[in-house]
Scaffold this active site. Structure first.
Site, short mmCIF file in Angstrom:
data_model
loop_
_atom_site.label_atom_id
_atom_site.label_comp_id
_atom_site.label_asym_id
_atom_site.label_seq_id
_atom_site.Cartn_x
_atom_site.Cartn_y
_atom_site.Cartn_z
CB SER A 101 -0.95 -0.04 1.20
OG SER A 101 -1.94 0.97 1.10
CD GLU A 221 -11.54 -1.32 -9.95
OE1 GLU A 221 -11.75 -2.35 -10.63
OE2 GLU A 221 -12.05 -1.11 -8.84
CG HIS A 245 -5.63 -2.30 0.48
ND1 HIS A 245 -4.83 -2.11 -0.64
CD2 HIS A 245 -5.10 -1.48 1.45
CE1 HIS A 245 -3.89 -1.24 -0.37
NE2 HIS A 245 -4.02 -0.85 0.89
#
Length: 268
Positions: A101, A221, A245
């Site tokens: 992340s 995406e 996530h």
């Protein structure tokens, strides 16, 4: 049998950087966690990585036991520059890098800046938000509210409100350590998700890279994958279909399987 060896601190890039070390043998591997994940919360991942690599999990500045407070810069460039400085301080002249992340965004920036000794790069579901782009799915109050509650004292059961699918052990650990996340550091990182376009640095990343995408995360995406491939044509892409996530928390075996042989050996 645990692979945990020790925790430690180094002075690097003008701050105290705290780390946890696992394994101690094999190629060096640095793990940079996400926005509100102190190093200790990645221990269950590092335990297995430590079976194969000399693994170091960082407390990013403003989190855990690394330097914190109002006088530090928590922007993307400063945090990214901490990574090669940490490697140099420990004499790691050849290492792989895993970033999750926020940590993946820092890893991209560090790699684009050169990062001497960096061999391979694993980018785990990095936010692809930025100026003029789709917003990051999580909202700032989710982070801030939980940190403020943790600062007053909270239980693992209290944490379940924020992380409903996590195990009791994971919830308790996050509740114990979340108060070490300095709120202004978190706010700056979240703002940078939207104000810093990380895509601009991808063409300068020369190292082999693996992009790991959460199938249920909503962060990356298909159109984002296409753009990333245009910017770095040799990037490898793998999806962990059943994970959100926080991939290792949702599907630990799927997370390790997704590495394949990218790091020259299986960690599955």
């Amino acid at each position: 049998m645990t692979t945990f060896l020790n925790g430690g601190h180094v002075s690097a890039n003008g701050i105290r950087q705290h780390y946890l070390r696992y394994g101690g043998k094999g190629h060096a591997l640095i793990v940079v966690p996400g926005i509100t994940s102190p190093a200790i919360t990645w221990g269950f991942v590092a335990e297995r990585l430590g079976q194969h690599f000399d693994t170091y999990v960082l407390d990013v500045r403003g989190r855990g036991l690394s330097s914190s407070g109002p006088d530090l810069d928590y922007g993307t460039d400063a945090c990214a520059s901490d990574i090669p400085a940490f490697a140099a301080a420990l004499g790691l002249d050849s290492y792989h890098l895993i970033g999750h992340s926020m940590g993946a965004r820092f890893a991209i920036r560090a790699a684009a800046n050169g990062a001497p000794g960096l061999q391979k790069l694993v980018l785990v579901d990095p936010p692809v938000s930025g100026p003029g782009r789709r917003a990051y799915p999580s909202k700032l109050p989710w982070y801030v509210d939980s940190i403020r509650q943790a600062s007053l004292g909270m239980s693992g059961e209290d944490m379940r409100t924020y992380c409903a699918t996590w195990s009791d052990e994971q919830l308790a650990l996050r509740a114990e350590w979340l108060h070490t996340c300095y709120e202004p550091a978190i706010v700056r990182a979240f703002d940078d998700f939207h104000e810093v376009d990380i895509h601009q640095y991808l063409p300068a990343v020369r190292q082999p890279a693996l992009l790991m995408v959460a199938g249920r995360g909503g962060v990356i995406e298909p159109c984002d994958i296409d753009e990333i491939r245009e910017l770095k044509s040799d990037i490898q892409v793998v999806q962990v279909a059943n994970a959100g996530h926080m991939i290792p928390w949702d599907d630990l075996d799927g997370f390790f399987a997704a590495f394949g042989l990218f790091l020259d050996r299986s960690v599955a």
